[in-house]
Design a protein around this motif. Structure first.
Motif, PDB file in Angstrom:
ATOM      1  N   LYS A 158       5.953   5.201  -1.162  1.00  0.00           N
ATOM      2  CA  LYS A 158       6.415   4.814   0.315  1.00  0.00           C
ATOM      3  C   LYS A 158       5.539   4.512   1.119  1.00  0.00           C
ATOM      4  N   SER A 159       6.014   3.731   2.240  1.00  0.00           N
ATOM      5  CA  SER A 159       5.188   3.640   3.310  1.00  0.00           C
ATOM      6  C   SER A 159       4.964   4.727   4.096  1.00  0.00           C
ATOM      7  N   GLN A 160       3.960   4.773   5.007  1.00  0.00           N
ATOM      8  CA  GLN A 160       3.684   5.731   5.928  1.00  0.00           C
ATOM      9  C   GLN A 160       4.578   5.664   7.178  1.00  0.00           C
ATOM     10  N   ILE A 215       6.162  -3.024  -4.557  1.00  0.00           N
ATOM     11  CA  ILE A 215       5.252  -1.832  -4.464  1.00  0.00           C
ATOM     12  C   ILE A 215       3.869  -1.952  -4.426  1.00  0.00           C
ATOM     13  N   VAL A 216       3.447  -3.032  -5.133  1.00  0.00           N
ATOM     14  CA  VAL A 216       1.943  -3.368  -4.961  1.00  0.00           C
ATOM     15  C   VAL A 216       1.647  -3.885  -3.728  1.00  0.00           C
ATOM     16  N   ILE A 217       2.136  -4.780  -2.942  1.00  0.00           N
ATOM     17  CA  ILE A 217       1.954  -5.380  -1.753  1.00  0.00           C
ATOM     18  C   ILE A 217       2.073  -4.317  -0.815  1.00  0.00           C
ATOM     19  N   GLY A 218       3.153  -3.377  -0.657  1.00  0.00           N
ATOM     20  CA  GLY A 218       3.593  -2.489   0.294  1.00  0.00           C
ATOM     21  C   GLY A 218       2.500  -1.317   0.287  1.00  0.00           C
ATOM     22  N   ALA A 272      -1.879   0.957   3.882  1.00  0.00           N
ATOM     23  CA  ALA A 272      -3.218   1.530   4.157  1.00  0.00           C
ATOM     24  C   ALA A 272      -3.868   1.029   5.027  1.00  0.00           C
ATOM     25  N   LEU A 273      -3.156  -0.333   5.811  1.00  0.00           N
ATOM     26  CA  LEU A 273      -3.856  -0.907   6.962  1.00  0.00           C
ATOM     27  C   LEU A 273      -3.451  -0.576   8.141  1.00  0.00           C
ATOM     28  N   SER A 274      -2.318   0.255   8.190  1.00  0.00           N
ATOM     29  CA  SER A 274      -2.041   0.981   9.478  1.00  0.00           C
ATOM     30  C   SER A 274      -1.275  -0.402  10.517  1.00  0.00           C
ATOM     31  N   LEU A 275      -0.614  -1.280   9.792  1.00  0.00           N
ATOM     32  CA  LEU A 275      -0.248  -2.458  10.689  1.00  0.00           C
ATOM     33  C   LEU A 275       0.889  -2.237  11.538  1.00  0.00           C
ATOM     34  N   GLU A 291       4.161  -4.525   9.202  1.00  0.00           N
ATOM     35  CA  GLU A 291       4.248  -4.296   7.985  1.00  0.00           C
ATOM     36  C   GLU A 291       5.332  -4.537   6.974  1.00  0.00           C
ATOM     37  N   PRO A 292       6.562  -4.028   7.423  1.00  0.00           N
ATOM     38  CA  PRO A 292       7.806  -4.476   6.650  1.00  0.00           C
ATOM     39  C   PRO A 292       7.982  -6.128   6.717  1.00  0.00           C
TER      40      PRO A 292
END
Length: 423
Positions: A59-61, A345-348, A353-356, A361-362
């Protein structure tokens, strides 16, 4: 020119053995739908990385409940349409080939990519999932050594699939497709029986609202009576049977095409109701009347069938034609399906982790996943071994000894995974 030949179907109902030259030609509208459905699958699984309440491997933040309502527009029918198309394809193919040829070709095209997928493509998903859950702290190389170890204890908390700790993840569709194809072969005499044809013809002569209800009721019953993890398999197989029964039914295709706008209105109406139920009832604490939830569930399953019929109608009207783009995407869609979720999943996981932020990010996840799929496909289609393990036809002719060795290894691999699926 329409692919529905009325005279052909009339004679088919009368029990004649069709001349192969009279069979309906390739259904380009279904090819387009297959491409679109798998394209929606990429968007849907990208969305799964961001929804609040639906489980996913990572999951994303940045999570959203609102996104769940948007995804409900396609969630009910996104996989159902692939099962319908699979059943239609079997109906057409089995009029042209022997049973042995069908089993061999389907096994090569499904079991080899499935085996390669679960051993090579899927493991990064598990690595990210375990790392994000703080159940893993090692390099990917160390992880893979444990992954291939038969006596490892590292994965005790994680689900088994075909073998202990080796799960199929999103490739469950391939596993079930192969198994259900064999079952349909076994019951084909029943499906082709005169009384089944007569019943199907009777159904197709009813008011279309009743047809939708007849197709809906079994799916609704499955959701009421089966555990959640078994429901999708029962529904998938049932819709594959539906596809087989309607595959050559001229009246069905004529009616869904003529009623496509009505079906769209009905689909959007059901979607509004389902989204309202989801937010006002299903997401809320207990205490709502049971009968109200049952109504919502019935409409949800009705939306499954309406989504498929609506897509069939518009595709048959607008997309029943070939093109160079379709030919390219027909080859690309299978590798895309196999690799897309791992890329998401790998890219996400790396991007979150970069808090874009919840917009950049999506967008990057979707764009980079699509670019990654196209880039990898361009590599896959140029290397014969990769073509083979991704279910594409090999381009070169190899020497007889090398071909024999390859066939023997392929047979052993298919036997190992096929027996595991069956038993």
């Amino acid at each position: 020119m329409s692919l529905i030949n009325s005279q052909f179907f009339i004679k088919l109902k009368q029990g004649f053995t069709p001349d192969l030259t009279e069979l309906p030609t390739r259904r380009h509208d279904l090819d387009w739908l297959r491409v679109v459905a798998f394209g929606l699958l990429i968007l849907f699984h990208s969305g799964m990385f961001y929804v609040e309440n639906w489980g996913f491997h990572a999951k994303s933040q940045y999570r959203s409940e609102t996104l769940e309502s948007v995804m409900l527009l396609i969630q009910p029918w996104r996989m159902i349409i692939l099962w319908f198309i699979a059943g239609i394809a079997i109906k057409l193919i089995m009029a042209k080939v022997t049973v042995a040829h069908f089993i061999y070709q389907r096994s090569i095209r499904i079991l080899i990519p499935l085996l390669f997928g679960i051993l090579v493509v899927v493991p990064p998903q598990l690595y990210v999932e375990m790392t994000q859950n703080n159940d893993l702290s090692m390099s990917y190389w160390q992880f893979m050594l444990e992954f291939y170890s038969p006596d490892t204890q590292l994965f005790n908390k994680y689900s088994s699939g075909i073998w202990p700790h080796i799960d199929v993840n999103h490739l469950w569709f391939l596993r079930s497709l192969w198994k259900y194809s064999l079952i349909i072969l076994l019951i084909m005499p029943l499906l082709n029986a005169t009384w089944v044809t007569r019943f199907t013809n009777w159904v197709m002569q009813q008011h279309f609202a009743l047809i939708v209800l007849i197709f809906t009721v079994p799916l609704f019953i499955f959701q009421l009576t089966l555990p959640d993890d078994e429901t999708r398999y029962a529904i998938g197989f049932t819709c594959m049977l539906y596809g087989y029964l309607i595959g050559w039914h001229a009246q069905f295709w004529q009616r869904v095409t003529a009623l496509r706008k009505v079906l769209l209105i009905a689909l959007l109406t059901c979607a509004i109701i389902v989204i309202s139920f989801y937010n006002l009832i299903w997401l809320q604490p207990e205490g709502k009347p049971e009968w109200l939830s049952l109504i919502g569930l019935l409409i949800y399953n009705m939306m499954r069938i309406l989504g498929v019929f609506c897509a069939f109608g518009f595709a048959h009207y607008y997309l029943n034609k070939s093109s160079s783009v379709l030919r390219y995407l027909n080859d690309a869609v299978y590798p895309f399906y196999i690799i897309h979720q791992t890329l998401i999943i790998v890219i996400g996981y790396q991007l979150t982790a970069l808090s874009l932020g919840p917009i950049i990010e999506p967008l990057l996840v979707v764009v980079l996943t699509i670019v990654g799929c196209f880039s990898l496909f361009e590599l896959i289609k140029r290397v014969d071994l990769l073509r083979f393990v991704f279910g594409l036809k090999m381009q070169k002719n190899y020497s007889k000894p090398l071909t024999t060795i390859g066939q023997l290894l392929s047979f052993m691999a298919m036997l190992a995974i096929g027996l595991e699926i069956i038993f």
